[in-house]
Design a protein around this motif. Structure first.
Motif, PDB file in Angstrom:
ATOM      1  N   ASP A  42       1.121  -1.322  -0.034  1.00 28.95           N
ATOM      2  CA  ASP A  42      -0.117  -0.032   0.102  1.00 28.95           C
ATOM      3  C   ASP A  42       0.849   1.197   0.103  1.00 28.95           C
ATOM      4  OD1 ASP A  42      -1.938   1.801   0.384  1.00 28.95           O
ATOM      5  OD2 ASP A  42      -2.933   0.829   2.067  1.00 28.95           O
ATOM      6  N   ARG A  43       1.064   1.875  -1.340  1.00 25.36           N
ATOM      7  CA  ARG A  43       1.911   3.047  -1.361  1.00 25.36           C
ATOM      8  C   ARG A  43       1.359   4.325  -1.172  1.00 25.36           C
ATOM      9  NH1 ARG A  43       6.141   1.893  -5.242  1.00 25.36           N
ATOM     10  NH2 ARG A  43       7.016   4.064  -4.345  1.00 25.36           N
ATOM     11  N   ASP A  44       2.077   5.318  -0.538  1.00 31.05           N
ATOM     12  CA  ASP A  44       1.447   6.667  -0.462  1.00 31.05           C
ATOM     13  C   ASP A  44       1.751   7.172  -1.810  1.00 31.05           C
ATOM     14  OD1 ASP A  44       1.462   9.312  -0.179  1.00 31.05           O
ATOM     15  OD2 ASP A  44       2.522   9.269   1.859  1.00 31.05           O
ATOM     16  N   PRO A  45       0.638   7.748  -2.250  1.00 32.80           N
ATOM     17  CA  PRO A  45       0.585   8.338  -3.897  1.00 32.80           C
ATOM     18  C   PRO A  45       1.602   9.426  -3.919  1.00 32.80           C
ATOM     19  CG  PRO A  45      -1.429   8.954  -2.510  1.00 32.80           C
ATOM     20  CD  PRO A  45      -0.486   8.042  -1.509  1.00 32.80           C
ATOM     21  N   ARG A  46       2.054  10.214  -2.813  1.00 30.77           N
ATOM     22  CA  ARG A  46       3.095  11.142  -2.957  1.00 30.77           C
ATOM     23  C   ARG A  46       4.519  10.835  -3.408  1.00 30.77           C
ATOM     24  NH1 ARG A  46       1.129  13.942   2.629  1.00 30.77           N
ATOM     25  NH2 ARG A  46       1.683  11.677   2.940  1.00 30.77           N
ATOM     26  N   GLU A  47       4.644   9.414  -3.034  1.00 29.19           N
ATOM     27  CA  GLU A  47       5.964   8.726  -3.365  1.00 29.19           C
ATOM     28  C   GLU A  47       5.822   8.425  -4.958  1.00 29.19           C
ATOM     29  OE1 GLU A  47       6.243   4.831  -1.539  1.00 29.19           O
ATOM     30  OE2 GLU A  47       6.145   5.659   0.442  1.00 29.19           O
ATOM     31  N   ILE A  48       4.850   8.234  -5.383  1.00 24.88           N
ATOM     32  CA  ILE A  48       4.619   7.922  -7.026  1.00 24.88           C
ATOM     33  C   ILE A  48       4.518   9.244  -7.756  1.00 24.88           C
ATOM     34  CG2 ILE A  48       3.377   6.972  -8.902  1.00 24.88           C
ATOM     35  CD1 ILE A  48       4.891   4.872  -6.627  1.00 24.88           C
ATOM     36  N   HIS A  49       3.771  10.178  -7.312  1.00 22.21           N
ATOM     37  CA  HIS A  49       3.434  11.544  -8.048  1.00 22.21           C
ATOM     38  C   HIS A  49       3.652  12.496  -6.959  1.00 22.21           C
ATOM     39  CE1 HIS A  49       1.077   9.016 -10.924  1.00 22.21           C
ATOM     40  NE2 HIS A  49       0.450   8.395  -9.909  1.00 22.21           N
ATOM     41  N   GLN A  50       5.140  13.013  -7.179  1.00 22.49           N
ATOM     42  CA  GLN A  50       5.554  13.975  -6.217  1.00 22.49           C
ATOM     43  C   GLN A  50       4.896  15.429  -6.411  1.00 22.49           C
ATOM     44  OE1 GLN A  50       9.636  13.700  -6.625  1.00 22.49           O
ATOM     45  NE2 GLN A  50       9.707  11.448  -5.787  1.00 22.49           N
ATOM     46  N   PRO A  51       4.816  16.038  -5.559  1.00 24.18           N
ATOM     47  CA  PRO A  51       4.282  17.595  -5.669  1.00 24.18           C
ATOM     48  C   PRO A  51       4.911  18.159  -6.884  1.00 24.18           C
ATOM     49  CG  PRO A  51       4.759  17.042  -3.320  1.00 24.18           C
ATOM     50  CD  PRO A  51       5.271  15.983  -4.170  1.00 24.18           C
ATOM     51  N   ILE A  52       4.256  19.084  -7.640  1.00 27.12           N
ATOM     52  CA  ILE A  52       4.668  19.802  -8.558  1.00 27.12           C
ATOM     53  C   ILE A  52       5.095  21.115  -8.119  1.00 27.12           C
ATOM     54  CG2 ILE A  52       4.364  21.006 -10.898  1.00 27.12           C
ATOM     55  CD1 ILE A  52       2.459  18.496 -11.493  1.00 27.12           C
ATOM     56  N   ILE A  53       4.400  21.744  -7.056  1.00 28.79           N
ATOM     57  CA  ILE A  53       4.762  22.942  -6.468  1.00 28.79           C
ATOM     58  C   ILE A  53       5.005  22.757  -5.089  1.00 28.79           C
ATOM     59  CG2 ILE A  53       3.340  24.280  -8.411  1.00 28.79           C
ATOM     60  CD1 ILE A  53       0.913  24.590  -6.238  1.00 28.79           C
ATOM     61  N   ASP A  54       5.480  23.691  -4.378  1.00 32.55           N
ATOM     62  CA  ASP A  54       5.926  23.575  -2.677  1.00 32.55           C
ATOM     63  C   ASP A  54       4.833  23.277  -1.998  1.00 32.55           C
ATOM     64  OD1 ASP A  54       7.214  23.900  -0.729  1.00 32.55           O
ATOM     65  OD2 ASP A  54       7.717  25.911  -0.888  1.00 32.55           O
ATOM     66  N   PRO A  55       4.746  22.194  -1.341  1.00 29.93           N
ATOM     67  CA  PRO A  55       3.682  21.908  -0.407  1.00 29.93           C
ATOM     68  C   PRO A  55       3.638  22.747   0.851  1.00 29.93           C
ATOM     69  CG  PRO A  55       5.414  19.935  -0.497  1.00 29.93           C
ATOM     70  CD  PRO A  55       5.765  21.068  -1.493  1.00 29.93           C
ATOM     71  N   GLU A  56       4.860  23.279   1.201  1.00 31.43           N
ATOM     72  CA  GLU A  56       4.933  24.149   2.350  1.00 31.43           C
ATOM     73  C   GLU A  56       4.220  25.625   2.039  1.00 31.43           C
ATOM     74  OE1 GLU A  56       6.401  23.313   5.129  1.00 31.43           O
ATOM     75  OE2 GLU A  56       6.841  21.445   4.149  1.00 31.43           O
ATOM     76  N   ARG A  57       4.063  25.667   0.666  1.00 30.45           N
ATOM     77  CA  ARG A  57       3.452  27.086   0.316  1.00 30.45           C
ATOM     78  C   ARG A  57       1.821  26.984   0.100  1.00 30.45           C
ATOM     79  NH1 ARG A  57       6.867  30.456  -3.612  1.00 30.45           N
ATOM     80  NH2 ARG A  57       5.256  31.761  -3.104  1.00 30.45           N
ATOM     81  N   TYR A  58       1.698  25.743  -0.626  1.00 24.66           N
ATOM     82  CA  TYR A  58       0.455  25.486  -1.328  1.00 24.66           C
ATOM     83  C   TYR A  58      -0.385  24.203  -0.847  1.00 24.66           C
ATOM     84  CZ  TYR A  58       2.399  28.832  -4.613  1.00 24.66           C
ATOM     85  OH  TYR A  58       2.825  29.984  -5.232  1.00 24.66           O
TER      86      TYR A  58
END
Length: 142
Positions: A42-58
């Motif tokens: 069971d994978r965390d989808p963020r491992e496969i599809h990494q954020p395109i923009i900064d998750p700290e800001r958006y």
């Protein structure tokens, strides 16, 4: 007779069982879902599809939210070949992607009078099967 059903799965019509096409590991009754007979990751989808923009800001980063989506990878327990991947909502059971009428499948192949594995020769091929046999002989896999 074994009938290839996907690139990495076949059904043995004599035993009515799902088999891995690479190592022939038995994955359960062909009258049901093969997925309970696999290893599931069971994978965390963020491992496969990494954020395109900064998750700290958006808040929304074009990466799937694990609260709404999970990626489940299914592997053969005998040789670790990846058999299937599916995107599911959290808590959803594995999808049933094939329900096979075994008697009808058997009748079709008996009527054709040919070996299904020779006719449908797509899949892992001799190299994968040879490599798996070598790993088994060396005791690295069951």
């Amino acid at each position: 007779m074994r009938v290839p059903m996907t690139e990495y799965l076949s059904i043995d019509l004599e035993t009515e069982r799902w088999l891995c096409r690479v190592c022939t590991h038995d994955m359960g009754s062909a009258h049901g879902n093969y997925k309970p007979g696999t290893l599931a990751y069971d994978r965390d989808p963020r491992e496969i599809h990494q954020p395109i923009i900064d998750p700290e800001r958006y808040e929304y980063t074009f990466s799937p939210d694990p609260g709404y989506c999970r990626i489940v990878e299914y592997y053969c327990p005998g040789c670790a070949t990846q058999i299937e991947v599916e995107y599911l909502p959290p808590g959803h059971p594995p999808a049933i992607d094939m329900i096979i009428d075994i008697p009808a499948l058997r009748a079709q192949w008996e009527e054709r009078g040919v070996d299904a594995e020779e006719v449908h020769n797509y899949g892992p091929g001799e190299d994968a099967q040879k490599y798996t046999a070598e790993l088994k002989a060396a005791g690295h896999i069951r």
